[in-house]
Write a protein that holds these residues in place. Structure first.
Motif, short mmCIF file in Angstrom:
data_model
loop_
_atom_site.label_atom_id
_atom_site.label_comp_id
_atom_site.label_asym_id
_atom_site.label_seq_id
_atom_site.Cartn_x
_atom_site.Cartn_y
_atom_site.Cartn_z
N GLN A 113 -5.09 -7.25 -6.62
CA GLN A 113 -4.94 -8.76 -5.97
C GLN A 113 -3.64 -8.82 -5.46
O GLN A 113 -3.44 -9.40 -4.46
CB GLN A 113 -5.05 -9.55 -7.10
CG GLN A 113 -5.05 -11.06 -6.41
CD GLN A 113 -5.18 -12.35 -7.52
OE1 GLN A 113 -5.87 -11.90 -8.56
NE2 GLN A 113 -5.13 -13.43 -7.00
N PHE A 114 -2.71 -8.07 -6.08
CA PHE A 114 -1.37 -8.60 -5.59
C PHE A 114 -0.49 -7.47 -4.61
O PHE A 114 0.44 -7.67 -4.08
CB PHE A 114 -0.20 -8.90 -6.85
CG PHE A 114 -0.78 -10.02 -7.52
CD1 PHE A 114 -0.65 -11.62 -6.81
CD2 PHE A 114 -1.48 -10.05 -8.76
CE1 PHE A 114 -1.11 -12.65 -7.39
CE2 PHE A 114 -2.04 -11.17 -9.21
CZ PHE A 114 -1.97 -12.48 -8.52
N ASP A 115 -0.90 -6.14 -5.24
CA ASP A 115 -0.33 -4.98 -4.15
C ASP A 115 -1.31 -3.86 -3.96
O ASP A 115 -1.21 -2.84 -4.46
CB ASP A 115 0.73 -4.48 -5.39
CG ASP A 115 1.80 -3.31 -4.74
OD1 ASP A 115 1.95 -3.52 -3.51
OD2 ASP A 115 2.36 -2.83 -5.18
N PRO A 116 -2.43 -4.33 -3.16
CA PRO A 116 -3.60 -3.28 -3.01
C PRO A 116 -3.25 -2.02 -2.38
O PRO A 116 -3.89 -1.09 -2.39
CB PRO A 116 -4.33 -4.13 -2.04
CG PRO A 116 -3.64 -5.33 -1.50
CD PRO A 116 -2.32 -5.60 -2.39
N LEU A 117 -2.04 -2.03 -1.36
CA LEU A 117 -1.69 -0.71 -0.63
C LEU A 117 -1.00 0.31 -1.52
O LEU A 117 -1.22 1.42 -1.75
CB LEU A 117 -1.10 -1.20 0.48
CG LEU A 117 -1.80 -1.80 1.52
CD1 LEU A 117 -0.92 -2.32 2.82
CD2 LEU A 117 -3.07 -1.04 1.84
N LEU A 118 0.11 -0.11 -2.15
CA LEU A 118 1.01 0.70 -2.76
C LEU A 118 0.80 0.72 -4.38
O LEU A 118 1.23 1.72 -4.88
CB LEU A 118 2.66 0.32 -2.70
CG LEU A 118 2.99 0.25 -1.42
CD1 LEU A 118 4.25 -0.27 -1.08
CD2 LEU A 118 2.78 1.62 -0.59
N ARG A 119 0.19 -0.24 -5.11
CA ARG A 119 -0.37 -0.25 -6.42
C ARG A 119 0.80 0.03 -7.11
O ARG A 119 0.92 1.01 -8.07
CB ARG A 119 -1.55 0.72 -6.48
CG ARG A 119 -2.60 0.33 -5.57
CD ARG A 119 -3.78 1.29 -5.99
NE ARG A 119 -4.54 1.04 -6.88
CZ ARG A 119 -5.36 -0.22 -7.06
NH1 ARG A 119 -5.42 -1.05 -6.03
NH2 ARG A 119 -5.95 -0.56 -8.42
N ARG A 120 1.67 -0.68 -7.21
CA ARG A 120 3.19 -0.41 -7.95
C ARG A 120 3.28 -1.18 -9.21
O ARG A 120 3.96 -1.27 -10.05
CB ARG A 120 4.31 -0.83 -6.96
CG ARG A 120 4.51 -0.11 -5.82
CD ARG A 120 5.77 -0.27 -4.77
NE ARG A 120 5.12 -1.88 -4.51
CZ ARG A 120 5.57 -2.52 -3.38
NH1 ARG A 120 6.91 -2.06 -2.97
NH2 ARG A 120 5.22 -3.66 -2.94
#
Length: 169
Positions: free
Chosen positions: A75-82
């Protein structure tokens, strides 16, 4: 229709309208008119398929650490997944002092000057502020609205008895 739609909801409205139409009335103009009438239903059907897929994904989430971490990243950081979740490895074990009439084993408290092992009586504040896990979120994702959404999402999935800390790193 989305390509990953579940087969149980598959409906071909053109074919169904042709089957339900008597054979004598299956003319191209009437079939085109029925297709135009069914256009809003097709749009509603496509919306339903997207909703069903999103609901299926939402129901797959739970309070397991890796699944909760995946839900937050989706939901909040779909590209970098941090976004990361660190479980607490220390747990305070409460010390219960009982009356003699309760027939519990005696617990001996020692002064600091006496020999070990020392028994420390934790206060209620220490138990109520102990966190079970820490959610580490990048500072770039920090703003008041997103923080509220993040807290709501964590509270939605965490167990009721678990305490967490949101840490922006």
């Amino acid at each position: 229709m989305p390509p990953n739609a579940n087969i149980r909801y598959k409906v071909d409205f053109d074919y169904l309208s042709t089957l339900l139409l008597p054979a004598l009335l299956r003319k191209p103009k009437l079939r085109a008119w029925l297709a135009a009438l069914l256009a809003p239903l097709r749009q509603l059907y496509a919306t339903f398929l997207l909703y069903a897929e999103a609901t299926r994904i939402e129901l797959a989430y739970n309070s397991q650490t890796i699944v909760l971490e995946g839900a937050l990243n989706d939901q909040f950081d779909p590209l970098l997944r941090r976004i990361r979740i660190d479980n607490s490895d220390t747990e305070l074990i409460p010390l219960y002092l009982n009356f003699v009439s309760e027939l519990q084993p005696d617990v001996y408290l020692l002064f600091a000057a006496e020999s070990p092992p020392w028994t420390y009586c934790y206060g209620y504040v220490e138990f109520s502020t102990q966190t079970d896990f820490t959610v580490r979120v990048p500072v770039l994702l920090r703003n008041p609205q997103r923080t509220d959404q993040l807290n709501a999402r964590i509270r939605h999935f965490k167990l009721a008895t678990r305490h967490y800390r949101l840490l922006f790193v």
